[in-house]
Scaffold this motif. Sequence first.
Motif, PDB file in Angstrom:
ATOM      1  N   ASP A  44       1.763   9.323  13.779  1.00  0.00           N
ATOM      2  CA  ASP A  44       2.936   9.328  12.676  1.00  0.00           C
ATOM      3  C   ASP A  44       2.721  10.521  11.794  1.00  0.00           C
ATOM      4  O   ASP A  44       2.262  10.567  10.689  1.00  0.00           O
ATOM      5  CB  ASP A  44       3.029   8.179  11.687  1.00  0.00           C
ATOM      6  N   THR A 109       8.009   5.193  18.052  1.00  0.00           N
ATOM      7  CA  THR A 109       8.618   5.579  16.878  1.00  0.00           C
ATOM      8  C   THR A 109       8.071   4.684  15.571  1.00  0.00           C
ATOM      9  O   THR A 109       8.264   3.415  15.586  1.00  0.00           O
ATOM     10  CB  THR A 109      10.026   5.563  16.610  1.00  0.00           C
ATOM     11  N   LYS A 111       7.418   2.726  12.221  1.00  0.00           N
ATOM     12  CA  LYS A 111       8.125   2.146  11.075  1.00  0.00           C
ATOM     13  C   LYS A 111       8.101   2.709   9.854  1.00  0.00           C
ATOM     14  O   LYS A 111       6.902   2.775   9.331  1.00  0.00           O
ATOM     15  CB  LYS A 111       8.032   0.535  10.985  1.00  0.00           C
ATOM     16  N   TYR A 112       9.022   3.453   9.026  1.00  0.00           N
ATOM     17  CA  TYR A 112       8.597   4.197   7.901  1.00  0.00           C
ATOM     18  C   TYR A 112       8.326   3.250   6.846  1.00  0.00           C
ATOM     19  O   TYR A 112       9.171   2.132   6.526  1.00  0.00           O
ATOM     20  CB  TYR A 112       9.630   5.029   7.828  1.00  0.00           C
ATOM     21  N   LEU A 148       9.111  -7.106   5.815  1.00  0.00           N
ATOM     22  CA  LEU A 148       8.643  -5.782   5.281  1.00  0.00           C
ATOM     23  C   LEU A 148       7.249  -5.720   4.894  1.00  0.00           C
ATOM     24  O   LEU A 148       6.476  -4.716   5.154  1.00  0.00           O
ATOM     25  CB  LEU A 148       9.547  -5.114   4.117  1.00  0.00           C
ATOM     26  N   GLU A 151       4.741  -5.567   7.645  1.00  0.00           N
ATOM     27  CA  GLU A 151       4.868  -4.203   8.516  1.00  0.00           C
ATOM     28  C   GLU A 151       3.565  -3.505   7.880  1.00  0.00           C
ATOM     29  O   GLU A 151       2.876  -2.760   8.922  1.00  0.00           O
ATOM     30  CB  GLU A 151       5.897  -3.350   8.451  1.00  0.00           C
ATOM     31  N   SER A 152       2.973  -3.146   6.792  1.00  0.00           N
ATOM     32  CA  SER A 152       1.903  -2.677   6.228  1.00  0.00           C
ATOM     33  C   SER A 152       1.477  -3.204   5.094  1.00  0.00           C
ATOM     34  O   SER A 152       2.134  -3.543   4.221  1.00  0.00           O
ATOM     35  CB  SER A 152       2.189  -1.171   6.254  1.00  0.00           C
ATOM     36  N   ASN A 155       3.389  -1.275   2.094  1.00  0.00           N
ATOM     37  CA  ASN A 155       4.854  -2.115   1.833  1.00  0.00           C
ATOM     38  C   ASN A 155       4.440  -2.958   0.876  1.00  0.00           C
ATOM     39  O   ASN A 155       5.223  -3.321   0.064  1.00  0.00           O
ATOM     40  CB  ASN A 155       5.467  -2.590   3.243  1.00  0.00           C
TER      41      ASN A 155
END
Length: 435
Positions: A44, A109, A111-112, A148, A151-152, A155
Motif C-alpha cells: 500500500d 487493492t 482498503k483505505y 469499518l 478493517e484496521s 479505523n
Amino acid sequence: MVFLLRGKKCSKKGQKIEFLEANKLELTIPIHFRCPISLDLMKDPVTLSTGITYDRENIEKWIDSGNLKCPVTHQMLLDLHTTQNHTLRKMIQDWCVEHKSHGIERIPTPKYPISAYQVSQICSKIDDATLHRDEQKVKELVRKIKVLARESERNKICIAENGGGKAFSVAFKAFATLSIEKYADLLKRILSGLAWMFPFGEEGLSKIGSRTSLQCMVWFLRGEDLSAKHNSVVVLKQLLSLKKSYATKLMEIEGVAETLFTIVQAPISPAATKASMVVIYNLLEGNEKVVESFVEMGLTQIVIELLVDGDKSMSEKALGVLDQICNSTKGKEIASKNALTMPVLVKKLLRVTELATEFAVSIMWKLCSKNQEGNFVVEALQVGAFPKLLVLLQVGCVQSTKENVTALLKLMHLYKDKVECLDSSSGLKYLKRSN
C-alpha cells in the motif's frame, strides 16, 4: 531483494521431492517497488510531503513511534498526512501479474482508512435516525461502523476520536428509554461498539452514565447472553474508571451488587472477571455499607482464591478489592481466618506491580495491627514477610506504603522470638537508620 524460485519434480512413490539446481531462477524486485524502511515489496504505497513513497504500514509505525523526520531525506515532517500513490500501486500489481508463473501473488487493492469526515457523516446519520426512532436505520449504520472498525486499528481510533462514542451513547439511551425488551437486539449491537470507543466526551458520558443506560446494562448483566454481559461490564468498568461519581448512581439500582457478585462467582471470561473487579472496587471505595453487603455475599473468599492463581492484572485488581474489604471489621475477620491470606499476600509483594504491592502492604497492616494475639504477625514472619518488607523499604515506595512497612517491621520485631528462623539484626539496624 531477490525471489529464489526452483523447479522441482517428484521421484518414485515414497521418495522425497528433489529440487533441481539446474532450473534455479532469480527474480529481482525493482528498487522503486520496495519500501525504503523494510526493503520489502510495497502493498500500500503512500507518499509523504517530502515526495518519498513508503509502504503505509511501515511509515505509520515510524511516525507513531515519535519519529518526525523523513527516513530517507531526514527532513522534518511539517505535514504528517500521506497520499495514496495509485500509479505506483497499479504498477506493482501489474508486475505481480506478469510474474504470476514464477509464484508471485498479486497484491490486492488495499482498503483505505476511513477519514474523520466520513465518521462525522455516519455519526450525523445515526443521530438523525435516533431522533426519528428508526431502529432499522440505526442498526444498518451501527453495522457499517463495526465493519469499518474491523478493517484496521487505525479505523477504530478514527471512529472513537470523531464522535462514534457520543453517537452510540445517545442512541443507546434513547432506545433504552423507549423499551429495553423491545430494542434488546439493537441495544446489544450498540453496546458491543461502546466497549472499545472510550473515552467519548462529556455528552457521551452523561448519556451512557444516565440511570436509564445503567439500568439497561444491569438488565443485560442479569440475562443469559454472554456477549451482552461481557460488553456491559466492560463499559461499566470504563465508565467508573473515568468518572467515579457514577458509582453512587449505579448502586441505586436494585440488585446490582448481587448481579456483579454472580459474575465474579461464575466467571464468563477472564476479561469480564477483571472488569467486574474494577467495577466492584469503585463501588466499595469509601462506602462501608456496600463493603458489608459484598462481604456477607462471600466476596472475601472468592477474591483470595483469585489471588492464588491470577495473573498480574487479575492479582492487582483482586488485591485492590481485598484492601477495600479489609476496611470492614467483618471483612478483616474473614480474611484473617483464611489460611491462604498471608502466604498469598507475601508472595505477591514485589512480584506483580507497584500498585499491587501497595495494596498488599495496606492489607497486611490492616490485618496485623488489629490482631491483638499476634498470630497473624507471627504467620507473616513465618512465610518470609520480614526480608521482603526490608527490600521494599530499600527499593523505595510511596510515603503511605513506607509508613505502613515501617510500622509492620516494628510490630514484627515484637514477635521475633516466636519465630526461630528469623534473623532480625540487620533489619533492626535498618529501621534505626530510617527513623
